[in-house]
Design a protein around this motif. Sequence first.
Motif, mmCIF file in Angstrom:
data_model
loop_
_atom_site.group_PDB
_atom_site.id
_atom_site.type_symbol
_atom_site.label_atom_id
_atom_site.label_comp_id
_atom_site.label_asym_id
_atom_site.label_seq_id
_atom_site.Cartn_x
_atom_site.Cartn_y
_atom_site.Cartn_z
ATOM 1 N N TYR A 240 0.852 -1.180 0.000
ATOM 2 C CA TYR A 240 0.000 0.000 0.000
ATOM 3 C C TYR A 240 0.896 1.240 0.000
ATOM 4 C CZ TYR A 240 -3.672 -3.283 1.393
ATOM 5 O OH TYR A 240 -4.556 -4.335 1.449
ATOM 6 N N ILE A 241 0.695 2.120 -0.962
ATOM 7 C CA ILE A 241 1.538 3.308 -1.097
ATOM 8 C C ILE A 241 0.722 4.546 -0.724
ATOM 9 C CG2 ILE A 241 2.950 4.690 -2.667
ATOM 10 C CD1 ILE A 241 3.428 2.116 -4.270
ATOM 11 N N TYR A 242 1.267 5.338 0.206
ATOM 12 C CA TYR A 242 0.577 6.508 0.736
ATOM 13 C C TYR A 242 1.383 7.778 0.452
ATOM 14 C CZ TYR A 242 -1.864 2.954 3.534
ATOM 15 O OH TYR A 242 -2.570 1.858 3.950
ATOM 16 N N SER A 243 0.661 8.892 0.339
ATOM 17 C CA SER A 243 1.294 10.211 0.246
ATOM 18 C C SER A 243 0.994 10.997 1.509
ATOM 19 C CB SER A 243 0.751 10.991 -0.960
ATOM 20 O OG SER A 243 1.083 10.355 -2.158
ATOM 21 N N HIS A 244 1.972 11.777 1.958
ATOM 22 C CA HIS A 244 1.801 12.698 3.096
ATOM 23 C C HIS A 244 1.174 11.993 4.303
ATOM 24 C CE1 HIS A 244 2.871 15.678 0.158
ATOM 25 N NE2 HIS A 244 1.840 15.347 -0.593
ATOM 26 N N ILE A 245 1.803 10.908 4.698
ATOM 27 C CA ILE A 245 1.338 10.132 5.844
ATOM 28 C C ILE A 245 2.276 10.385 7.023
ATOM 29 C CG2 ILE A 245 2.631 8.052 5.155
ATOM 30 C CD1 ILE A 245 0.251 6.404 6.237
ATOM 31 N N LYS A 246 1.712 10.439 8.216
ATOM 32 C CA LYS A 246 2.512 10.726 9.406
ATOM 33 C C LYS A 246 2.843 9.448 10.167
ATOM 34 C CE LYS A 246 1.269 15.520 10.346
ATOM 35 N NZ LYS A 246 0.730 16.469 11.357
ATOM 36 N N VAL A 247 4.137 9.267 10.409
ATOM 37 C CA VAL A 247 4.639 8.159 11.217
ATOM 38 C C VAL A 247 5.439 8.774 12.362
ATOM 39 C CG1 VAL A 247 6.013 6.049 11.238
ATOM 40 C CG2 VAL A 247 4.772 6.699 9.162
ATOM 41 N N TYR A 248 5.060 8.469 13.596
ATOM 42 C CA TYR A 248 5.653 9.097 14.782
ATOM 43 C C TYR A 248 5.589 10.624 14.677
ATOM 44 C CZ TYR A 248 7.596 4.421 15.578
ATOM 45 O OH TYR A 248 7.755 3.069 15.759
ATOM 46 N N GLY A 249 4.533 11.131 14.089
ATOM 47 C CA GLY A 249 4.350 12.577 13.976
ATOM 48 C C GLY A 249 5.160 13.238 12.876
ATOM 49 N N ILE A 250 5.952 12.450 12.139
ATOM 50 C CA ILE A 250 6.770 12.983 11.046
ATOM 51 C C ILE A 250 6.044 12.708 9.731
ATOM 52 C CG2 ILE A 250 8.996 12.875 9.854
ATOM 53 C CD1 ILE A 250 10.168 11.757 12.492
ATOM 54 N N SER A 251 5.871 13.736 8.898
ATOM 55 C CA SER A 251 5.169 13.580 7.635
ATOM 56 C C SER A 251 6.130 13.124 6.541
ATOM 57 C CB SER A 251 4.515 14.900 7.228
ATOM 58 O OG SER A 251 3.794 14.746 6.019
ATOM 59 N N PHE A 252 5.737 12.081 5.825
ATOM 60 C CA PHE A 252 6.545 11.554 4.723
ATOM 61 C C PHE A 252 5.792 11.773 3.415
ATOM 62 C CE2 PHE A 252 7.984 9.325 8.468
ATOM 63 C CZ PHE A 252 9.364 9.314 8.311
ATOM 64 N N ASP A 253 6.506 12.294 2.404
ATOM 65 C CA ASP A 253 5.875 12.542 1.104
ATOM 66 C C ASP A 253 5.323 11.261 0.507
ATOM 67 O OD1 ASP A 253 6.528 15.192 1.339
ATOM 68 O OD2 ASP A 253 8.357 15.042 0.120
ATOM 69 N N THR A 254 6.119 10.206 0.576
ATOM 70 C CA THR A 254 5.699 8.894 0.074
ATOM 71 C C THR A 254 6.204 7.823 1.029
ATOM 72 O OG1 THR A 254 5.896 9.667 -2.214
ATOM 73 C CG2 THR A 254 5.728 7.312 -1.884
ATOM 74 N N LEU A 255 5.353 6.861 1.314
ATOM 75 C CA LEU A 255 5.740 5.760 2.192
ATOM 76 C C LEU A 255 4.898 4.549 1.835
ATOM 77 C CD1 LEU A 255 6.819 5.778 5.801
ATOM 78 C CD2 LEU A 255 4.795 4.411 5.309
ATOM 79 N N SER A 256 5.527 3.372 1.837
ATOM 80 C CA SER A 256 4.790 2.145 1.526
ATOM 81 C C SER A 256 4.693 1.253 2.762
ATOM 82 C CB SER A 256 5.471 1.383 0.383
ATOM 83 O OG SER A 256 6.763 0.954 0.767
ATOM 84 N N ILE A 257 3.579 0.545 2.857
ATOM 85 C CA ILE A 257 3.351 -0.416 3.940
ATOM 86 C C ILE A 257 3.018 -1.759 3.305
ATOM 87 C CG2 ILE A 257 1.992 -1.009 5.965
ATOM 88 C CD1 ILE A 257 1.383 1.952 6.352
ATOM 89 N N ASN A 258 3.810 -2.760 3.621
ATOM 90 C CA ASN A 258 3.575 -4.105 3.088
ATOM 91 C C ASN A 258 2.697 -4.908 4.035
ATOM 92 O OD1 ASN A 258 5.381 -3.285 1.158
ATOM 93 N ND2 ASN A 258 6.716 -5.075 1.333
ATOM 94 N N GLU A 259 1.778 -5.647 3.471
ATOM 95 C CA GLU A 259 0.964 -6.582 4.242
ATOM 96 C C GLU A 259 1.845 -7.742 4.681
ATOM 97 O OE1 GLU A 259 -3.232 -7.339 2.750
ATOM 98 O OE2 GLU A 259 -2.215 -9.239 2.338
ATOM 99 N N SER A 260 1.792 -8.105 5.967
ATOM 100 C CA SER A 260 2.707 -9.116 6.491
ATOM 101 C C SER A 260 2.076 -9.830 7.668
ATOM 102 C CB SER A 260 4.027 -8.444 6.906
ATOM 103 O OG SER A 260 4.920 -9.377 7.476
ATOM 104 N N SER A 261 2.725 -10.911 8.094
ATOM 105 C CA SER A 261 2.273 -11.641 9.283
ATOM 106 C C SER A 261 2.910 -11.097 10.550
ATOM 107 C CB SER A 261 2.609 -13.127 9.145
ATOM 108 O OG SER A 261 4.008 -13.302 9.002
ATOM 109 N N GLU A 262 3.792 -10.100 10.407
ATOM 110 C CA GLU A 262 4.482 -9.509 11.558
ATOM 111 C C GLU A 262 4.698 -8.025 11.308
ATOM 112 O OE1 GLU A 262 8.398 -10.328 14.414
ATOM 113 O OE2 GLU A 262 8.139 -11.424 12.534
ATOM 114 N N ARG A 263 4.580 -7.227 12.356
ATOM 115 C CA ARG A 263 4.812 -5.786 12.256
ATOM 116 C C ARG A 263 6.309 -5.502 12.254
ATOM 117 N NH1 ARG A 263 0.455 -5.176 17.026
ATOM 118 N NH2 ARG A 263 -1.439 -5.110 15.733
#
Length: 292
Positions: A240-263
């Motif tokens: 899953y590819i996102y634009s302007h998503i916040k991780v730990y309060g930090i905004s990232f222009d582009t970030l991907s999240i892979n579906e997985s059995s573990e975080r």
Amino acid sequence: MSKKKKMVLAVSISSIVILLIGGAIIYLLWFFPTRVELINNKFEIVEKRISVSDNRFLWDTGASGTVLFSNIKLDKRQIGISFVLDTHHKLKICNLFFAKEYFDNSIRLKNLIYMEVKENITSIEGQKQKFGGILGMNIIGNYNWLLDFNNNTLSNFDISYQYNDLAVLKLKYKSKLYSYTDMEIEGMRFKKTLIDSGSDADLQLLQSDIEQINKIKQPDSIIKQFSRGLFSDNISSKKYIYSHIKVYGISFDTLSINESSERKISIGFFRKFDKVFWDSGKKEVRFYKNSK
């Protein structure tokens, strides 16, 4: 002494011996102080991962132990057996070895405890990359490390070495061998997330976690893909590819999240920063942008 008492005594003594041998192997595998000298601290990017040594050893904070493939030849002594579990939970039994020294033009390892895996049982894609092994947390946890992505260098220091504390992000973990922390995305917290430099994604989450995120932040695109583990090929998943998503309060222009059995927080997330300092002494990982 009766025959029954002799049998009970024999079983008890055998159990104690097995426990002592098992305890000794656990100590050697996890806590024996392997020494590392980086002769050339330039690292190579192989499938987005950090590789050191002429024989392509992955620097893998997601691996609790160290693995060498059987094509690596060195003077060694078998001290037991162990188990290797890959990211897709595929298990293999392997031999456990001690080697007094390994060295090449890039790295020198002394008093090395490692699990040997036959390269012909690893994933097909992994065999194509010709990796020599995996340096896991039983070695990484003995040092502090600085990853410099501007210069593609990896440096190791004594565990008491102090580095710039003014990081844009700090993550804490508790165990020497298992670097679990909490992840925070768009105000949602996900517990038991492994900080894993051996995974080539940005982030990895459970399908249910991603469904939660998608309720408040829609992805720009979803890509079907195949991932692999040490022993596994062609594991179907989604990215899953996102634009302007916040991780730990930090905004990232582009970030991907892979579906997985573990975080997992993976090497792609590391590479969104200029430098990362792995502080094994404080059990803290610090991320820097535009640091000197």
